[in-house]
Scaffold this active site. Sequence first.
Site, PDB file in Angstrom:
ATOM      1  N   HIS A  88      83.321 -82.082   1.267  1.00 50.77           N
ATOM      2  CA  HIS A  88      83.889 -80.731   1.162  1.00 50.77           C
ATOM      3  C   HIS A  88      84.658 -80.553  -0.154  1.00 50.77           C
ATOM      4  O   HIS A  88      85.570 -79.734  -0.235  1.00 50.77           O
ATOM      5  CB  HIS A  88      84.773 -80.394   2.373  1.00 50.77           C
ATOM      6  N   SER A 119      69.680 -85.212   3.659  1.00 50.51           N
ATOM      7  CA  SER A 119      69.071 -84.249   2.747  1.00 50.51           C
ATOM      8  C   SER A 119      67.557 -84.386   2.594  1.00 50.51           C
ATOM      9  O   SER A 119      67.033 -84.588   1.498  1.00 50.51           O
ATOM     10  CB  SER A 119      69.743 -84.280   1.367  1.00 50.51           C
ATOM     11  N   ASP A 149      72.947 -82.612  -3.715  1.00 48.58           N
ATOM     12  CA  ASP A 149      71.816 -83.319  -3.119  1.00 48.58           C
ATOM     13  C   ASP A 149      70.681 -83.503  -4.121  1.00 48.58           C
ATOM     14  O   ASP A 149      70.090 -84.573  -4.240  1.00 48.58           O
ATOM     15  CB  ASP A 149      71.292 -82.541  -1.902  1.00 48.58           C
TER      16      ASP A 149
HETATM   17  P1  ADP Z   1      68.830 -82.059   5.822  1.00 49.72           P
HETATM   18  O1  ADP Z   1      68.572 -81.667   4.405  1.00 49.72           O
HETATM   19  O2  ADP Z   1      70.226 -82.550   6.031  1.00 49.72           O
HETATM   20  O3  ADP Z   1      67.835 -83.032   6.363  1.00 49.72           O
HETATM   21  P2  ADP Z   1      68.362 -79.275   6.180  1.00 49.72           P
HETATM   22  O4  ADP Z   1      68.526 -78.370   7.345  1.00 49.72           O
HETATM   23  O5  ADP Z   1      69.052 -78.951   4.905  1.00 49.72           O
HETATM   24  O6  ADP Z   1      68.722 -80.740   6.698  1.00 49.72           O
HETATM   25  O7  ADP Z   1      66.820 -79.369   5.804  1.00 49.72           O
HETATM   26  C1  ADP Z   1      65.879 -79.704   6.811  1.00 49.72           C
HETATM   27  C2  ADP Z   1      64.685 -78.770   6.691  1.00 49.72           C
HETATM   28  O8  ADP Z   1      63.909 -79.118   5.524  1.00 49.72           O
HETATM   29  C3  ADP Z   1      63.727 -78.913   7.833  1.00 49.72           C
HETATM   30  O9  ADP Z   1      64.122 -78.111   8.932  1.00 49.72           O
HETATM   31  C4  ADP Z   1      62.427 -78.421   7.213  1.00 49.72           C
HETATM   32  O10 ADP Z   1      62.423 -77.009   7.153  1.00 49.72           O
HETATM   33  C5  ADP Z   1      62.540 -78.938   5.785  1.00 49.72           C
HETATM   34  N1  ADP Z   1      61.853 -80.231   5.637  1.00 49.72           N
HETATM   35  C6  ADP Z   1      62.428 -81.401   5.299  1.00 49.72           C
HETATM   36  N2  ADP Z   1      61.509 -82.395   5.221  1.00 49.72           N
HETATM   37  C7  ADP Z   1      60.321 -81.823   5.521  1.00 49.72           C
HETATM   38  C8  ADP Z   1      58.970 -82.306   5.619  1.00 49.72           C
HETATM   39  N3  ADP Z   1      58.653 -83.580   5.382  1.00 49.72           N
HETATM   40  N4  ADP Z   1      57.995 -81.409   5.963  1.00 49.72           N
HETATM   41  C9  ADP Z   1      58.305 -80.136   6.184  1.00 49.72           C
HETATM   42  N5  ADP Z   1      59.539 -79.626   6.109  1.00 49.72           N
HETATM   43  C10 ADP Z   1      60.541 -80.448   5.783  1.00 49.72           C
HETATM   44 MG    MG Z   2      69.740 -80.067   3.343  1.00 51.16          MG
END
Ligand code: ADP
Ligand code: MG
Length: 390
Positions: A37, A134, A180
């Site tokens: 944060h 991320s 990120d």
């Molecule tokens: P984090 O970045 O912490 O994992 P986020 O909510 O920022 O969580 O991002 C996750 C989103 O990114 C998923 O809900 C999807 O929409 C997208 N995403 C991530 N990896 C993939 C993947 N391999 N294939 C398709 N979509 C993906």
């Molecule tokens: Mg994210």
Amino acid sequence: MTDTLIASALAGFEGKFGYAATGVWSAPGRVNLIGEHTDYNEGFVFPFAINRHTFAAISLREDDLIRVASSFSTQTHEARVGSITKDDGHDWAAYPFGVAWAIQEMANSLLKDFAATGFDCYIESDVPVGAGLSSSAAIECSVALALNDIWGASLDRLQLARVGQLGENVIVGAPTGIMDQSASLLGETDHAVFLDCRSLESQSIELGFAREGLELLIIDTRVAHRLVDGGYASRRAACESGAASLGVDSLRDLSLADLGRAQETLDDVTFRRVRHVITENQRVLDTVAILQRSGPRAIGKLMHDSHESMRDDFEISVDELDTAVETAIRHGAIGARMTGGGFGGAAIALTPVEKIGEVSLSVIAEFEALGYAKPNIFAVSAAQGAKREI
Ligand code: ADP
Ligand code: MG
């Protein structure tokens, strides 16, 4: 593992589109070692790229069609190169579409005769989604590096980090910072990225985890981030009002010396929010200094202080995260803290290799005894940033 995922990205591409991909580009997820944060307060963060990656198999097309598919989903999404807009129907494809849009924005403003054509893209990944590692930056940065190469956009890695952020802000519609993407693009083996979120200057700092026989355990509590109840927005608002009351543009402009004045001026809750950000910025600076002077075994207390500050002052921890942190430390972790936005997600524990088994089993047993869902625990190491694989 990497070879298998590259092969599976290539096979997935061929299965979906009926011809072979030109190449495969990868980008890692990231974990933030300390500095939580602080990004939106123009402060310091200290993330590193992890050895979990997203792979993008891509080929250019001659028309203006973009088609993206992923092993995570059965649906293929389509868009046109010149007319990508924010559209709820894009679903996860908003991430690659956002990158395609943002690269064009940036390259068009920098290059005289930049011209983009359509492309086909298939995504494979072993970055856990929604565990605070991320996966979103991993998908953005793998596609950004690929399009930069095949479109000849000639952007450098700092510009590509901005591309990922811009695409996520405008096309996905998530108001996220640049931490990120910076970690995913600038990572180096056994190094973390010390990033100043005001100047965007970054420095690669050796961690020495491998040399010291340490690994970083991720303890994913599987408690879904409860950001919907406005916890995140209210923390940001408290930081803004605290800065305004103290007469500064952002909390970055304050230091430990301002804590007395802050306590006199602010109400108790706002003061504690502000104190977290001020002390957390100092802890990032101290972590970098101590790593360089004394090595990674000396940063455990700073990690735990960071956790206590998030638990007591910023009030963004949950019982599962506190249990993970305290149990890990009791069973041999050098330091531990919750990581990410809070209200769920993962904790990290810096752990000697010979204690990995004991720490993991103890956390699982403690969660079971308390009736919590089974946590997902795995070790990560600091890996090289995004690159072309083949
Ligand atoms: P984090 O970045 O912490 O994992 P986020 O909510 O920022 O969580 O991002 C996750 C989103 O990114 C998923 O809900 C999807 O929409 C997208 N995403 C991530 N990896 C993939 C993947 N391999 N294939 C398709 N979509 C993906
Ligand atoms: Mg994210």
